[in-house]
Design an enzyme around this catalytic site. Sequence first.
Site, PDB file in Angstrom:
ATOM      1  N   CYS A   2       0.980  -1.088   0.068  1.00 35.86           N
ATOM      2  CA  CYS A   2       0.006   0.264  -0.013  1.00 35.86           C
ATOM      3  C   CYS A   2       0.763   1.296   0.058  1.00 35.86           C
ATOM      4  O   CYS A   2       1.920   1.173   0.666  1.00 35.86           O
ATOM      5  CB  CYS A   2      -0.852  -0.056   1.044  1.00 35.86           C
ATOM      6  SG  CYS A   2      -2.020  -1.232   1.339  1.00 35.86           S
ATOM      7  N   ARG A  27       3.743  -0.077  -4.959  1.00 32.85           N
ATOM      8  CA  ARG A  27       3.393  -0.705  -3.680  1.00 32.85           C
ATOM      9  C   ARG A  27       2.002  -1.192  -3.544  1.00 32.85           C
ATOM     10  O   ARG A  27       1.790  -2.022  -2.651  1.00 32.85           O
ATOM     11  CB  ARG A  27       3.460   0.479  -2.698  1.00 32.85           C
ATOM     12  CG  ARG A  27       4.812   1.205  -2.671  1.00 32.85           C
ATOM     13  CD  ARG A  27       4.645   2.167  -1.451  1.00 32.85           C
ATOM     14  NE  ARG A  27       4.684   1.419  -0.318  1.00 32.85           N
ATOM     15  CZ  ARG A  27       5.533   1.222   0.379  1.00 32.85           C
ATOM     16  NH1 ARG A  27       6.844   1.364   0.020  1.00 32.85           N
ATOM     17  NH2 ARG A  27       5.506   0.594   1.844  1.00 32.85           N
ATOM     18  N   TRP A  73      -2.835  -2.441  -1.697  1.00 33.21           N
ATOM     19  CA  TRP A  73      -2.692  -3.881  -1.940  1.00 33.21           C
ATOM     20  C   TRP A  73      -3.502  -4.722  -0.897  1.00 33.21           C
ATOM     21  O   TRP A  73      -3.356  -4.626   0.134  1.00 33.21           O
ATOM     22  CB  TRP A  73      -1.034  -4.136  -1.901  1.00 33.21           C
ATOM     23  CG  TRP A  73      -0.518  -5.730  -2.203  1.00 33.21           C
ATOM     24  CD1 TRP A  73      -0.470  -6.171  -3.539  1.00 33.21           C
ATOM     25  CD2 TRP A  73      -0.505  -6.774  -1.461  1.00 33.21           C
ATOM     26  NE1 TRP A  73      -0.408  -7.258  -3.591  1.00 33.21           N
ATOM     27  CE2 TRP A  73      -0.177  -7.821  -2.246  1.00 33.21           C
ATOM     28  CE3 TRP A  73      -0.800  -6.990   0.040  1.00 33.21           C
ATOM     29  CZ2 TRP A  73      -0.046  -8.974  -1.619  1.00 33.21           C
ATOM     30  CZ3 TRP A  73      -0.491  -8.397   0.367  1.00 33.21           C
ATOM     31  CH2 TRP A  73       0.069  -9.449  -0.410  1.00 33.21           C
ATOM     32  N   ASN A  99      -1.414   1.352   5.841  1.00 34.53           N
ATOM     33  CA  ASN A  99      -0.714   0.518   5.156  1.00 34.53           C
ATOM     34  C   ASN A  99      -0.020  -0.390   6.256  1.00 34.53           C
ATOM     35  O   ASN A  99       0.562  -0.114   7.231  1.00 34.53           O
ATOM     36  CB  ASN A  99       0.693   1.059   4.380  1.00 34.53           C
ATOM     37  CG  ASN A  99       1.637   0.226   4.193  1.00 34.53           C
ATOM     38  OD1 ASN A  99       1.359  -0.828   3.781  1.00 34.53           O
ATOM     39  ND2 ASN A  99       2.911   0.717   3.938  1.00 34.53           N
ATOM     40  N   GLY A 100      -0.463  -1.653   6.269  1.00 33.32           N
ATOM     41  CA  GLY A 100       0.050  -2.690   7.461  1.00 33.32           C
ATOM     42  C   GLY A 100      -1.235  -3.872   7.567  1.00 33.32           C
ATOM     43  O   GLY A 100      -2.320  -3.682   6.850  1.00 33.32           O
ATOM     44  N   GLU A 484      16.535 -17.520 -10.251  1.00 38.25           N
ATOM     45  CA  GLU A 484      16.185 -15.999 -10.547  1.00 38.25           C
ATOM     46  C   GLU A 484      15.399 -15.865 -12.069  1.00 38.25           C
ATOM     47  O   GLU A 484      14.281 -15.151 -11.898  1.00 38.25           O
ATOM     48  CB  GLU A 484      17.462 -15.173 -10.551  1.00 38.25           C
ATOM     49  CG  GLU A 484      17.123 -13.757 -10.589  1.00 38.25           C
ATOM     50  CD  GLU A 484      16.259 -12.831  -9.757  1.00 38.25           C
ATOM     51  OE1 GLU A 484      15.673 -13.360  -8.829  1.00 38.25           O
ATOM     52  OE2 GLU A 484      15.821 -11.776 -10.165  1.00 38.25           O
ATOM     53  N   LYS A 488      11.566 -14.418 -12.320  1.00 38.18           N
ATOM     54  CA  LYS A 488      11.219 -13.345 -13.233  1.00 38.18           C
ATOM     55  C   LYS A 488      10.199 -13.907 -14.256  1.00 38.18           C
ATOM     56  O   LYS A 488       9.380 -12.905 -14.647  1.00 38.18           O
ATOM     57  CB  LYS A 488      12.395 -13.094 -14.103  1.00 38.18           C
ATOM     58  CG  LYS A 488      13.649 -12.268 -13.325  1.00 38.18           C
ATOM     59  CD  LYS A 488      13.434 -10.732 -13.011  1.00 38.18           C
ATOM     60  CE  LYS A 488      12.692 -10.697 -11.702  1.00 38.18           C
ATOM     61  NZ  LYS A 488      13.486 -10.476 -10.508  1.00 38.18           N
ATOM     62  N   GLU A 491       6.689 -14.134 -12.317  1.00 38.43           N
ATOM     63  CA  GLU A 491       6.112 -12.784 -12.014  1.00 38.43           C
ATOM     64  C   GLU A 491       5.596 -11.773 -13.229  1.00 38.43           C
ATOM     65  O   GLU A 491       4.722 -11.017 -13.453  1.00 38.43           O
ATOM     66  CB  GLU A 491       6.597 -12.247 -10.990  1.00 38.43           C
ATOM     67  CG  GLU A 491       8.200 -11.828 -11.049  1.00 38.43           C
ATOM     68  CD  GLU A 491       8.762 -11.206 -10.125  1.00 38.43           C
ATOM     69  OE1 GLU A 491       8.119 -10.796  -8.891  1.00 38.43           O
ATOM     70  OE2 GLU A 491       9.975 -10.851  -9.917  1.00 38.43           O
ATOM     71  N   HIS A 507      16.175 -36.513 -10.910  1.00 38.10           N
ATOM     72  CA  HIS A 507      15.690 -36.882  -9.850  1.00 38.10           C
ATOM     73  C   HIS A 507      14.054 -36.800  -9.660  1.00 38.10           C
ATOM     74  O   HIS A 507      13.563 -36.851  -8.639  1.00 38.10           O
ATOM     75  CB  HIS A 507      16.372 -36.464  -8.515  1.00 38.10           C
ATOM     76  CG  HIS A 507      17.570 -36.923  -8.360  1.00 38.10           C
ATOM     77  ND1 HIS A 507      18.038 -38.175  -8.031  1.00 38.10           N
ATOM     78  CD2 HIS A 507      19.044 -36.022  -8.635  1.00 38.10           C
ATOM     79  CE1 HIS A 507      19.536 -38.263  -8.353  1.00 38.10           C
ATOM     80  NE2 HIS A 507      19.887 -37.001  -8.592  1.00 38.10           N
ATOM     81  N   LYS A 606       5.711  -4.009  -5.034  1.00 37.05           N
ATOM     82  CA  LYS A 606       7.040  -4.033  -4.855  1.00 37.05           C
ATOM     83  C   LYS A 606       7.690  -4.252  -3.365  1.00 37.05           C
ATOM     84  O   LYS A 606       8.472  -5.030  -3.279  1.00 37.05           O
ATOM     85  CB  LYS A 606       7.406  -2.661  -5.350  1.00 37.05           C
ATOM     86  CG  LYS A 606       8.864  -2.479  -5.249  1.00 37.05           C
ATOM     87  CD  LYS A 606       9.286  -3.039  -6.652  1.00 37.05           C
ATOM     88  CE  LYS A 606      11.026  -2.797  -6.658  1.00 37.05           C
ATOM     89  NZ  LYS A 606      11.567  -3.765  -7.485  1.00 37.05           N
TER      90      LYS A 606
HETATM   91  O1  M6R Z   1      12.790  -5.241  -1.145  1.00 35.09           O
HETATM   92  P1  M6R Z   1      13.127  -6.792  -0.783  1.00 35.09           P
HETATM   93  O2  M6R Z   1      14.419  -6.945  -1.708  1.00 35.09           O
HETATM   94  O3  M6R Z   1      13.214  -7.432   0.447  1.00 35.09           O
HETATM   95  O4  M6R Z   1      12.053  -7.627  -1.635  1.00 35.09           O
HETATM   96  C1  M6R Z   1      12.185  -9.029  -1.588  1.00 35.09           C
HETATM   97  C2  M6R Z   1      11.022  -9.846  -2.412  1.00 35.09           C
HETATM   98  O5  M6R Z   1       9.775  -9.153  -2.244  1.00 35.09           O
HETATM   99  C3  M6R Z   1      11.387  -9.225  -3.990  1.00 35.09           C
HETATM  100  O6  M6R Z   1      12.718  -9.689  -4.383  1.00 35.09           O
HETATM  101  C4  M6R Z   1      10.585  -9.996  -4.929  1.00 35.09           C
HETATM  102  O7  M6R Z   1      10.679 -11.073  -4.839  1.00 35.09           O
HETATM  103  C5  M6R Z   1      10.581  -9.236  -6.164  1.00 35.09           C
HETATM  104  N1  M6R Z   1       9.253  -9.019  -6.941  1.00 35.09           N
HETATM  105  C6  M6R Z   1      11.290 -10.199  -7.226  1.00 35.09           C
HETATM  106  O8  M6R Z   1      11.288  -9.470  -8.538  1.00 35.09           O
END
Ligand code: M6R
Length: 611
Positions: A2, A27, A73, A99-100, A484, A488, A491, A507, A606
């Site tokens: 948020c 956010r 969010w 926010n929370g 990674e 990517k 998402e 396996h 984010k």
């Molecule tokens: O701000 P942070 O690096 O602590 O965030 C961690 C994850 O939420 C963040 O890396 C998330 O997985 C991203 N969307 C990846 O692209």
Amino acid sequence: MCGIVGYTGPKEAYPIIIKGLKRLEYRGYDSTGVALLNHGLKVYKKKGRVADLEHEIMGKDLHANIGIGHTRWATHGEPSDKNAHPHTSASGKLAMIHNGIIENYALIKKDLVSKGYRFTSETDTEVLLNFIEDIRTKNKCDLEEATRIALKRITGAYCILLIDEDDPETIIAARKGSPLVIGVGKGEHFLGSDASPMLEYTKEVVYVNDYELAIVKPDQLILKNLGNEKITPYVTKLDMDLAAIEKGGYEHFMLKEIFEQPSTILDCLRGRLDAGKGTITMSGVDDNIQHFRDAQRIIMVACGTSWHAALLAEYLFEELCRIPVEVEYASEFRYRNPIINKGDIIIAISQSGETADTLVAIEKAKEQGAIIFGVVNVVGSSIARISDGGAYTHAGPEIGVASTKAFTGQLAVLMMMALKIGKEKGTLSEKRYTELILELDAIPEKVQALLKSAEKVKAIAEKYQHAGDALYLGRGFNFPIALEGALKLKEISYIHAEGYPAAEMKHGPIALVTEQLPVVFVATKDSYYEKIISNIQEIKARKGKVIAVITEGDEIIPTLADDVFYIPPADEVIAPMLSVIPMQLLSYYVGIAKGVDVDKPRNLAKSVTVE
Ligand code: M6R
């Protein structure tokens, strides 16, 4: 998650708030709302993006010099108009954004319902707001006092902004666990989840700490703790400009951020790595060098992409410093009863510095005597502030939800740390140290060269856009890069993807291989090269489609793979900073081909400030 914005001062509040919300949309973007005070309270809110609300309320009377705004969010209650913030209290006089998560909201709600309160939303926020109003009525106290009492009785995380029809100049703000920045202008104040909404108005900001409450008027900022004691606000100067948070001609922030990597990596190395002199200067490491030298164990805690950086750091620290490393998902670590020994160092890795799981994990470890070292991108963020020492990644604001440049910044910091500590400990020979310093120094230029083949990645991405699933495989230093790459793709394109160590295929996951399955290999020239060729052959023997990230000059893999991306030659320790780039581009272009809003993919935010 948020985003929250507030303004009080002589200017029109609405344009400042709406622009601020657009900057904070990373956010969360389930719903948007604003509350304005001008001869009464006006609240406009709606499911959907900021632009949807802006469009809907165009032409209405939006004149006000004080207001608050929220981009959501969803946690409690589905994304809808009624669950959108701001919420108004039963009397209709108070409006609040939050926010929370208020964890004990159900009990409070039950009590309020028994007193006759009715709720129009399913949110915990509306409960907290009416709780504050109820205390104010019952105790006949002012709003500030009622807020303080309520906040002492709730559990959970919050950043709240509260306005009152009867006090049309004041915003009451408070935080615990969710970020809050207050911008100090001339006769005006700005509030935000981060500094982006206030960048063009002021560079003077106050980062509010947990358990602090601010009474914000145009020409006055009073900061107090929950015990009603005044705290002198600590004003810091922002080191960020507007261009850094704009798209700068790119179609998406994600693409801009991928292409910024030659300069963000350079910014990270600048002033630290001096290849000519063969030195690495990192004050955070220097200050703690004895701890690093003596450490029996390092525990890395992080989430998501930052966790993948941690995993690579495990390989680096073990190889170069001979220190045992454990890599932990912060969300698991915080709820376990982890064994922390005297002298253990916790390295917390986070782009935002606000990820709730990582933050709580290190708070707990700190209580048990661990030394906390933060590798963080956002300057002044919560994780940076509670760490005993640290190193910023200097990647600049990362706005696309998918982390790209922050990841390579994390790798650059962690590589420098491993080199420096390895040298100090004598676990790294002078020759190897010098070789790796030179290799690291050459990375920005190599990334620049690599990005020239983006169009080629685009063509390959379009070819695979209809895949239902994908596998990502790597070995050694490239295994975290396979993970990674898979994250990517998931998402940004919504294609189901999984990352594995290439040798794990046999396996189980090899059962998935069909003619339709793209298998992405990170197969650069390293000590696993021969082995990974065998793994590629195993996939080809089962007719899987192989896409491989390989080193320029490789003549074998192109004869086996269906498609290849080349990266410039680099030492295997450093090469992951290059091999991840085609992964980022691949997911970006697949997402674009599929019509996904890559900067704001569904269900994500984010900065994950809830657990
Ligand atoms: O701000 P942070 O690096 O602590 O965030 C961690 C994850 O939420 C963040 O890396 C998330 O997985 C991203 N969307 C990846 O692209």
